[in-house]
Design a protein around this motif. Structure first.
Motif, PDB file in Angstrom:
ATOM      1  N   ASP A 181      16.576  25.326  -9.141  1.00 13.49           N
ATOM      2  CA  ASP A 181      17.717  26.206  -8.888  1.00 13.49           C
ATOM      3  C   ASP A 181      17.743  26.635  -7.426  1.00 13.49           C
ATOM      4  OD1 ASP A 181      17.907  25.977 -11.599  1.00 13.49           O
ATOM      5  OD2 ASP A 181      17.991  28.136 -12.005  1.00 13.49           O
ATOM      6  N   VAL A 270      11.822  23.391 -18.822  1.00 14.88           N
ATOM      7  CA  VAL A 270      13.270  23.150 -18.786  1.00 14.88           C
ATOM      8  C   VAL A 270      13.675  22.252 -19.955  1.00 14.88           C
ATOM      9  CG1 VAL A 270      15.182  22.142 -17.486  1.00 14.88           C
ATOM     10  CG2 VAL A 270      13.467  23.492 -16.302  1.00 14.88           C
ATOM     11  N   ASP A 418      19.055  23.596 -15.222  1.00 17.40           N
ATOM     12  CA  ASP A 418      19.456  24.247 -16.481  1.00 17.40           C
ATOM     13  C   ASP A 418      20.974  24.386 -16.619  1.00 17.40           C
ATOM     14  OD1 ASP A 418      19.960  26.150 -14.596  1.00 17.40           O
ATOM     15  OD2 ASP A 418      18.947  27.791 -15.638  1.00 17.40           O
ATOM     16  N   ASN A 419      21.727  23.504 -15.963  1.00 17.62           N
ATOM     17  CA  ASN A 419      23.187  23.566 -16.087  1.00 17.62           C
ATOM     18  C   ASN A 419      23.719  22.820 -17.315  1.00 17.62           C
ATOM     19  OD1 ASN A 419      24.012  23.680 -12.525  1.00 17.62           O
ATOM     20  ND2 ASN A 419      23.564  25.335 -13.971  1.00 17.62           N
ATOM     21  N   HIS A 420      22.827  22.216 -18.074  1.00 19.05           N
ATOM     22  CA  HIS A 420      23.198  21.622 -19.370  1.00 19.05           C
ATOM     23  C   HIS A 420      24.254  20.519 -19.292  1.00 19.05           C
ATOM     24  CE1 HIS A 420      21.442  24.758 -22.321  1.00 19.05           C
ATOM     25  NE2 HIS A 420      20.803  24.825 -21.166  1.00 19.05           N
TER      26      HIS A 420
END
Ligand code: BES
Ligand code: MN
Length: 452
Positions: A181, A270, A418-420
């Motif tokens: 991030d 993650v 972690d933006n999927h």
């Protein structure tokens, strides 16, 4: 610009409008939405001050937009895609996938990261430069396609046809990730991909598993055995010849990978698993970036409803993809895999092969003059020099950019781990829309400033 429709700040309004189109390239019932999204983009580019149009492909259309060409200036091709993955499983979304919602400083919607937020950042950057300065430091041509998520089956034709119009010095693409991030990242390699679906065919119709089971080969068992045969006990791919063309990691790459701010433990967290798996002898970041894989994406057949049904199914289906690294050739790999499956197919079962899309692996030199210009731009915007990363995803057209247009790509990703992307609750940090806009301005300036 197209008229915004609720009460967010203007650039977020635009972002939300973009995200409302369910431009799912793999679902034909969404074709009209997909085309409407392309038309919306054309209007956005025109409002920005670029010349823009739909370019038909035979499949989902492309959008081509360009600034007026000054022969004294370098030309940059900015590529992205407006198509998205299906939102399934929809019930796992906290807000509906095509009703963009801001929570905790992030925009949630399918396509927020992959790739609408990232391509919009470039459009906003160009729009602001034109508004403030009246001109860009380089010529810009945007190519935004609608079939990236299905392997870009029609884009080669467009590249061939528009070779002159798309001629450029370098491509700039934000459709990749950041190593952690907020950590600026220059990606210099992506894996290639080759898809193969196969069917195991047994009896002519479903049979009673009591009457026939034990004397007739079960296609689902055969499918499971074939899937299992793709790997050895340690986790390496067991297809003969699979690793023959794999280029080993250079010493500087091993060093760079070891210095990245992600440990195997970060990676495990993650991913949300209790232990990592895979080929021995490599860190997680090396496994996904620099080593090839065989993945099962789907395995189906037999009874899937409530309760039990004593059936010996007549067939089963397996969907596979192989992620490839330089210098593996997708067509050779598919031949090797087909030969492997035929060799391991049990008696009483016939195989039907359906080879799918493929794209070559991609690698470039991050220390080239363009690579260093990109690193300077990232450092200007993020305040620290970028990580140099090999990533595991694929942008299938990159090999064709090199082959047809003679273009290398600067991969300036804005996606956090972690933006999927491709998962439920895909999201894009609002700060990245802003940073991406600045990054567009910085990278165009740095490219313009390179000595001839
Ligand atoms: N943005 C991704 C590619 C990507 C993902 C690059 C992760 C780096 C890290 C792209 O939209 C994508 O998902 N590509 C597909 C291509 C496939 C469907 C042919 C992929 O990699 O699965
Ligand atoms: Mn994607």
């Amino acid at each position: 610009m197209p008229t915004p429709s609720s009460c967010l700040p203007p650039s977020l309004e635009l972002f939300a409008d973009f995200l409302r189109f369910p431009s799912i390239s793999t679902q034909s019932e969404r074709d009209a939405d997909t085309r409407a999204c392309a038309e919306w983009l054309v209007r956005l580019f025109q409002a920005t001050g670029l010349e823009a149009r739909i370019e038909e492909t035979g499949g989902h259309p492309c959008v081509v937009a360009s600034s007026s060409r000054d022969p004294q200036l370098r030309t940059v091709l900015i590529y992205g895609h407006y198509d998205v993955q299906p939102p399934d499983p929809v019930e796992e979304w906290e807000s509906p996938p095509f009703e963009p919602t801001v929570r905790g400083g992030r925009m949630f919607a399918r396509g927020a990261t992959d790739n609408k937020g990232q391509i919009l950042a470039h459009i906003l950057g160009v729009a602001e430069t034109l508004r403030e300065k009246g001109r860009l430091p380089v010529n810009v041509v945007f190519l935004v396609e609608g079939e990236e998520e299905i392997g870009s089956p029609n884009l080669c034709g467009v590249l061939e046809r528009l070779k002159g119009e798309l001629a450029a010095d370098i491509a700039v693409i934000s459709d990749t990730g950041m190593v952690a991030d907020g950590f600026p990242t220059l990606t210099f390699s992506l894996r290639g991909i080759a898809a193969l679906e196969f069917k195991t065919l047994g009896p002519a119709c479903d049979l009673h598993s009591g009457t026939f089971g034990g004397a007739v080969a079960n296609p689902l068992t055969a499918a499971a055995r074939l899937v299992a045969s793709l790997h050895d006990e340690a986790g390496a791919v067991a297809v003969e010849g699979f690793y023959d063309a794999v280029r080993p990691l250079a010493a500087w790459e091993k060093e760079a990978a070891a210095g990245l701010p992600v440990s195997d433990e970060d990676f495990r967290k993650v991913a949300g698993v209790n232990a990592l798996a895979g080929e021995p002898g490599y860190s997680a970041i090396e496994r996904v970036g620099a080593r090839p894989t065989a993945e099962v994406n789907g395995l189906s057949g037999g009874y899937q409803g409530e309760g039990t049904k004593t059936v010996l199914p007549s067939s089963a289906t397996v969907k596979l993809t192989f992620r490839l690294v330089p210098d593996q050739d997708p067509e050779t790999i598919l031949q090797q895999v087909i030969a492997h499956l035929e060799k391991h197919c049990p008696p009483g079962i016939r195989l039907e092969m359906l080879p799918g899309h493929h794209g070559a692996p991609y690698v470039t030199d991050p220390h080239s003059p363009f690579g260093r210009a990109a690193s300077r731009a990232l450092e200007r915007v993020f305040g620290q020099p970028p990580a140099l990363l090999r990533e595991g995803g694929s942008i299938p057209i990159l090999g064709d950019f090199q082959r047809i247009l003679g273009l290398d790509a600067l991969l300036l990703g804005l996606a956090w781990p972690d933006n999927h992307a491709h998962s439920p609750n895909e999201n894009f940090p609002l700060e990245n829309l802003e940073l991406g806009r600045k990054l567009n301005q910085a990278v165009l300036e740095e490219i313009a400033a390179l000595p001839q």
